[in-house]
Design an enzyme around this catalytic site. Sequence first.
Site, PDB file in Angstrom:
ATOM      1  N   THR A  25     -40.595   8.543 -31.043  1.00  8.10           N
ATOM      2  CA  THR A  25     -39.810   9.321 -32.006  1.00  8.10           C
ATOM      3  C   THR A  25     -39.481  10.678 -31.400  1.00  8.10           C
ATOM      4  O   THR A  25     -40.372  11.378 -30.924  1.00  8.10           O
ATOM      5  CB  THR A  25     -40.642   9.472 -33.293  1.00  8.10           C
ATOM      6  OG1 THR A  25     -40.734   8.180 -33.900  1.00  8.10           O
ATOM      7  CG2 THR A  25     -40.018  10.454 -34.266  1.00  8.10           C
ATOM      8  N   HIS A 174     -42.557  -2.339 -36.184  1.00 15.45           N
ATOM      9  CA  HIS A 174     -43.601  -1.330 -36.009  1.00 15.45           C
ATOM     10  C   HIS A 174     -44.683  -1.578 -37.060  1.00 15.45           C
ATOM     11  O   HIS A 174     -44.569  -1.171 -38.208  1.00 15.45           O
ATOM     12  CB  HIS A 174     -43.003   0.060 -36.176  1.00 15.45           C
ATOM     13  CG  HIS A 174     -43.911   1.169 -35.722  1.00 15.45           C
ATOM     14  ND1 HIS A 174     -45.211   0.952 -35.324  1.00 15.45           N
ATOM     15  CD2 HIS A 174     -43.706   2.504 -35.593  1.00 15.45           C
ATOM     16  CE1 HIS A 174     -45.760   2.117 -34.975  1.00 15.45           C
ATOM     17  NE2 HIS A 174     -44.868   3.066 -35.130  1.00 15.45           N
ATOM     18  N   ASN A 177     -49.959   2.306 -36.079  1.00 11.99           N
ATOM     19  CA  ASN A 177     -49.946   3.774 -36.262  1.00 11.99           C
ATOM     20  C   ASN A 177     -49.799   4.263 -37.701  1.00 11.99           C
ATOM     21  O   ASN A 177     -49.273   5.344 -37.938  1.00 11.99           O
ATOM     22  CB  ASN A 177     -48.858   4.401 -35.381  1.00 11.99           C
ATOM     23  CG  ASN A 177     -49.038   4.077 -33.906  1.00 11.99           C
ATOM     24  OD1 ASN A 177     -50.079   3.558 -33.526  1.00 11.99           O
ATOM     25  ND2 ASN A 177     -48.052   4.369 -33.093  1.00 11.99           N
ATOM     26  N   TYR A 179     -47.984   3.223 -40.345  1.00 13.19           N
ATOM     27  CA  TYR A 179     -46.733   3.122 -41.110  1.00 13.19           C
ATOM     28  C   TYR A 179     -46.769   1.900 -42.039  1.00 13.19           C
ATOM     29  O   TYR A 179     -47.786   1.216 -42.128  1.00 13.19           O
ATOM     30  CB  TYR A 179     -45.536   3.159 -40.150  1.00 13.19           C
ATOM     31  CG  TYR A 179     -45.534   4.478 -39.410  1.00 13.19           C
ATOM     32  CD1 TYR A 179     -45.249   5.667 -40.093  1.00 13.19           C
ATOM     33  CD2 TYR A 179     -45.925   4.568 -38.080  1.00 13.19           C
ATOM     34  CE1 TYR A 179     -45.325   6.899 -39.451  1.00 13.19           C
ATOM     35  CE2 TYR A 179     -46.007   5.801 -37.428  1.00 13.19           C
ATOM     36  CZ  TYR A 179     -45.711   6.958 -38.125  1.00 13.19           C
ATOM     37  OH  TYR A 179     -45.796   8.175 -37.503  1.00 13.19           O
ATOM     38  N   ASN A 234     -52.661   8.702 -38.618  1.00 15.50           N
ATOM     39  CA  ASN A 234     -52.131   8.775 -39.983  1.00 15.50           C
ATOM     40  C   ASN A 234     -53.147   8.353 -41.035  1.00 15.50           C
ATOM     41  O   ASN A 234     -52.829   7.623 -41.978  1.00 15.50           O
ATOM     42  CB  ASN A 234     -50.828   7.956 -40.119  1.00 15.50           C
ATOM     43  CG  ASN A 234     -49.625   8.702 -39.567  1.00 15.50           C
ATOM     44  OD1 ASN A 234     -49.542   9.931 -39.681  1.00 15.50           O
ATOM     45  ND2 ASN A 234     -48.691   7.973 -38.957  1.00 15.50           N
TER      46      ASN A 234
HETATM   47  C1  LIG Z   1     -43.442  12.111 -28.732  1.00 14.99           C
HETATM   48  C2  LIG Z   1     -44.029  10.770 -29.070  1.00 14.99           C
HETATM   49  C3  LIG Z   1     -43.452  10.001 -30.068  1.00 14.99           C
HETATM   50  C4  LIG Z   1     -43.963   8.731 -30.371  1.00 14.99           C
HETATM   51  N1  LIG Z   1     -43.321   7.964 -31.319  1.00 14.99           N
HETATM   52  C5  LIG Z   1     -43.692   6.668 -31.498  1.00 14.99           C
HETATM   53  C6  LIG Z   1     -42.912   5.784 -32.299  1.00 14.99           C
HETATM   54  O1  LIG Z   1     -41.853   6.140 -32.860  1.00 14.99           O
HETATM   55  N2  LIG Z   1     -43.347   4.509 -32.442  1.00 14.99           N
HETATM   56  C7  LIG Z   1     -44.496   4.056 -31.828  1.00 14.99           C
HETATM   57  O2  LIG Z   1     -44.847   2.889 -31.979  1.00 14.99           O
HETATM   58  N3  LIG Z   1     -45.236   4.866 -31.044  1.00 14.99           N
HETATM   59  C8  LIG Z   1     -44.849   6.147 -30.834  1.00 14.99           C
HETATM   60  N4  LIG Z   1     -45.551   6.935 -29.957  1.00 14.99           N
HETATM   61  C9  LIG Z   1     -46.692   6.360 -29.194  1.00 14.99           C
HETATM   62  C10 LIG Z   1     -46.224   5.874 -27.821  1.00 14.99           C
HETATM   63  O3  LIG Z   1     -45.378   4.739 -27.950  1.00 14.99           O
HETATM   64  C11 LIG Z   1     -47.411   5.486 -26.913  1.00 14.99           C
HETATM   65  O4  LIG Z   1     -48.161   4.475 -27.541  1.00 14.99           O
HETATM   66  C12 LIG Z   1     -48.324   6.674 -26.610  1.00 14.99           C
HETATM   67  O5  LIG Z   1     -47.556   7.779 -26.165  1.00 14.99           O
HETATM   68  C13 LIG Z   1     -49.400   6.329 -25.564  1.00 14.99           C
HETATM   69  O6  LIG Z   1     -48.783   5.926 -24.370  1.00 14.99           O
HETATM   70  P1  LIG Z   1     -48.696   6.942 -23.110  1.00 14.99           P
HETATM   71  O7  LIG Z   1     -50.113   7.310 -22.755  1.00 14.99           O
HETATM   72  O8  LIG Z   1     -48.024   6.141 -22.028  1.00 14.99           O
HETATM   73  O9  LIG Z   1     -47.896   8.133 -23.541  1.00 14.99           O
HETATM   74  C14 LIG Z   1     -45.088   8.230 -29.666  1.00 14.99           C
HETATM   75  C15 LIG Z   1     -45.676   9.032 -28.668  1.00 14.99           C
HETATM   76  C16 LIG Z   1     -45.160  10.268 -28.366  1.00 14.99           C
HETATM   77  C17 LIG Z   1     -45.789  11.068 -27.246  1.00 14.99           C
END
Ligand SMILES: Cc1cc2nc3c(=O)[nH]c(=O)nc-3n(C[C@H](O)[C@H](O)[C@H](O)COP(=O)(O)O)c2cc1C
Length: 359
Positions: A25, A174, A177, A179, A234
């Site tokens: 997001t 989704h 997390n 939702y 959440n």
């Molecule tokens: C800025 C940001 C926004 C995120 N928005 C979502 C989202 O919209 N949907 C989702 O399933 N996960 C979301 N996540 C989680 C990421 O998909 C991912 O699971 C998380 O960043 C861990 O992976 P990484 O260590 O590679 O960053 C978001 C993470 C970040 C950092």
Amino acid sequence: MSILYSKYVLGPLTLQNHLVMAPMTRNRATDNIPNALMAEYYVQRAAAGLIITEGTSPSPNGLGYPRIPGIFSPAQVEGWKRITDAVHAKGAKMFVQLMHCGRIAHPLNLPAGARMLAPSAVAAGGEMYTDAEGMKPHPAPQAMTEADIRSTIAEYAHAAKNAVTAGFDGIELHSANGYLLEQFIRPNTNQRTDGYGGPIENRARFVLEVAEAVVGAIGMDKVGIRLSPFGVFNDMPLYGTMEADYTYLAQQLNARGLVYVHLVDHSPMGAPPVPDAMKATFRKLFKRTLILSGGYDAERAESDLAAGRCDLIAAGRPFLANPDLVDRWRTNAAVNAPDMSTFYTPGPKGYTDYPALKK
Ligand SMILES: Cc1cc2nc3c(=O)[nH]c(=O)nc-3n(C[C@H](O)[C@H](O)[C@H](O)COP(=O)(O)O)c2cc1C
């Protein structure tokens, strides 16, 4: 010989490599409509095998956060079409993540006439950001009636059809997390006494009916799902039957033939770890593609792929901060660090201005 940079066959699609851009997001969709700035951001990252978009609402009721995109109106479909065309021209495949925020919302973030819906009227602890008035406590949502359940399932199916019209290769539900879909799975947010609450067979019913509806609308090869067993984001606490509940989900999702399951592990962000046994359970029970995510670098990605723990690796923050992540990982180049202060702010800063390596 690297697995990570070799092609992968996902259902009917051939991905140019095994690296997936995780859904993130970013709150740049002014008026909830995908725009040219978003197209630039995704095109910059189109060396990925698969891009999963930011959470995108299937309904006005699901737009819990400011400036998140939807995929229920014609203008949104048109906006996304320009993005999928541009991304496909650069080689990546693209799934849209359907995110209905449910109780993680605020009336100030919702359009006129939209409602905050959830399985039960249980408010999340803590606060959320609104553009109009800054941080506000989470209000209690309305418990969904049987009619709300039916209409929300229909909205998912409509959004899935819109996704195909908009040129997406598929959708990701989704169900992670905290939702709406996870709110049905978890006992703290689902206190219903009808056929959608109580034992896991009932708490899983809404998710499985949504999955069946979208599969019916666009076909099982175009439907993946994201889950966060042991996730606590959440205000979703750990509970006793977590592992058994998600084992049931793994079986049921497998029976419905979805093209992938995508597991979240936010332990690199300080959350409780997802036990290896839980990941292994999905690997064993879910026969199609398994995507793992959370804290990966190139080395760990290659090693989990080589060990057969999963089929694809998704990276979030590394992609956010590095438009040319695939090149950087492949050549062992240094990576840019993500700037948290611009994760959710409007405009190009911290969005499309992360530098690529000079060629
Ligand atoms: C800025 C940001 C926004 C995120 N928005 C979502 C989202 O919209 N949907 C989702 O399933 N996960 C979301 N996540 C989680 C990421 O998909 C991912 O699971 C998380 O960043 C861990 O992976 P990484 O260590 O590679 O960053 C978001 C993470 C970040 C950092």
